[in-house]
Write an enzyme that holds these catalytic residues in place. Sequence first.
Site, short mmCIF file in Angstrom:
data_model
loop_
_atom_site.label_atom_id
_atom_site.label_comp_id
_atom_site.label_asym_id
_atom_site.label_seq_id
_atom_site.Cartn_x
_atom_site.Cartn_y
_atom_site.Cartn_z
N MET A 82 1.73 4.57 -7.81
CA MET A 82 0.96 4.68 -9.05
C MET A 82 -0.55 4.63 -8.78
SD MET A 82 3.32 2.21 -11.46
CE MET A 82 2.39 2.55 -12.95
N HIS A 83 -1.31 4.87 -9.85
CA HIS A 83 -2.75 4.62 -9.93
C HIS A 83 -3.63 5.60 -9.16
CE1 HIS A 83 -1.16 0.89 -11.46
NE2 HIS A 83 -0.86 0.42 -10.28
N ASP B 168 6.70 4.19 -9.41
CA ASP B 168 7.70 3.69 -8.46
C ASP B 168 8.46 2.47 -8.95
OD1 ASP B 168 5.41 2.13 -8.23
OD2 ASP B 168 5.16 2.47 -6.08
#
Length: 484
Positions: free
Chosen positions: A79-80, A235
Amino acid sequence: MFLGLDLGTSGVKALLVDADQRIVGSGNAALTVSRPHPGWSEQDPADWVSAAREAIAALGSRPGIDLETIRGIGLSGHMHGATLLDAGDTVLRPCILWNDVRSHVEAKELDDEPAFREITGNIVFPGFTAPKLRWVAKNEPQIFEKVAKVLLPKDYLRLWLTGEHISDMSDSSGTAWLDMGARAWSDTLLGACDMRRDQMPALVEGSEVGGKLRADLASELGLSPGIPVAGGAGDNAASACGMGTVAPGTAFVSLGTSGVLFAANASYLPNPDSAVHAFCHAMPQTWHQMGVILSATDALNWYAGIAGAKPGDLTGELGENLKAPGSVTFLPYLSGERTPHNDAAIRGSFVGLAHESDRSALTRAVLEGVSFAFRDCMEALRAAGTELDRVTAIGGGSRSHYWLKVMATVLDVPVDVPADGDFGAAFGAARLALCAAENADAHEICTPPATESTIEPEVGMRDAFASAYERYRAAYPAVRGLMN
């Protein structure tokens, strides 16, 4: 057949399941991380595509597997990450990854604006996407001016697969631009970063169709054209789908390199002051909370390196019977801590060392310290309105029966151990592919695995571990004071 593609930091995994969710085969391809400066962490999105091709090809090379039988694809990913594209979908710079901390100043600037916590229900952490874009605006303005789309890592793979700019709710929750209750982009938060809604991908639920496979690419990969690509998930949410952690009150504790206490919720329950992540889940009208610790098995691996022994040997030396906590307290803050402290500067320590503090005592202290950190996460979730009556243990650390006894007693809940199997993010992505392709109810598809065994709390040691936890909690402000 249904294909799950999981884009991890260290590699891409392709997992194939049949209509009964039995695993048919898998393929893998490695990735590396570039660290051009201290605190930086980047990857070239072109490498993700190459790795995905390699993983799919490895899967297709296995005997008895016909990729043309695949009827849906699901995506999961770290992520991110900030993947920046121009108007022609050309990548403008390497993707800034989740564990890149260059934007810590920008994160604090955004977090100091009340709207971010009010609308997202979360602290703005340096790893999130929004502060990365503010950093780019400050330090690479010529790139920022060209940004036409910002995609999360797995969604760059979707662009390759489908030609569309689409993301899902769970992954987008980690940008600091999503209105978590409304499950929509916030123009207010985007505007605070000098961004616009048209620079964002369209949003779908993780179990819904999020594009269809391009015909030219299908021919190249040996797949059928036009098969649906599910919205997918970040995830942790994908792993929750793989574990069946989707019904309210269900939870897992992940003893991986870092640690996660993940709980599914039927409603949006934010509590940003305790550094709990309150995110959208990968299915409609479902949310989740996460307490995150930065060093779980990483702490044991660190100590094992110093002790000159393998982690499994250290835990094996402790035997089967749980021992009461000793005089040594370990703070597992080797790279700072997230829940509940949101403290990037704090560092770990042993407190209470004595002549009798042998290797076994320090091993126990490490296992207990990590378990106490998870207790902090549980207390943070409780403060946000979530009570857990049991958890399922996953991750490498869950192979230690002794550690699970400590965890059950510290958390004071039974810890379930799933039967052997692959229930990770790639499996969750494949389940979401099945949901999208068959229009199936995700709650009916994402069921939990069979339980192999259950570790109950040691009732007779409850008070001793409760007292040790209070010492652990008192140690943080004391150590923090010494570091200021």
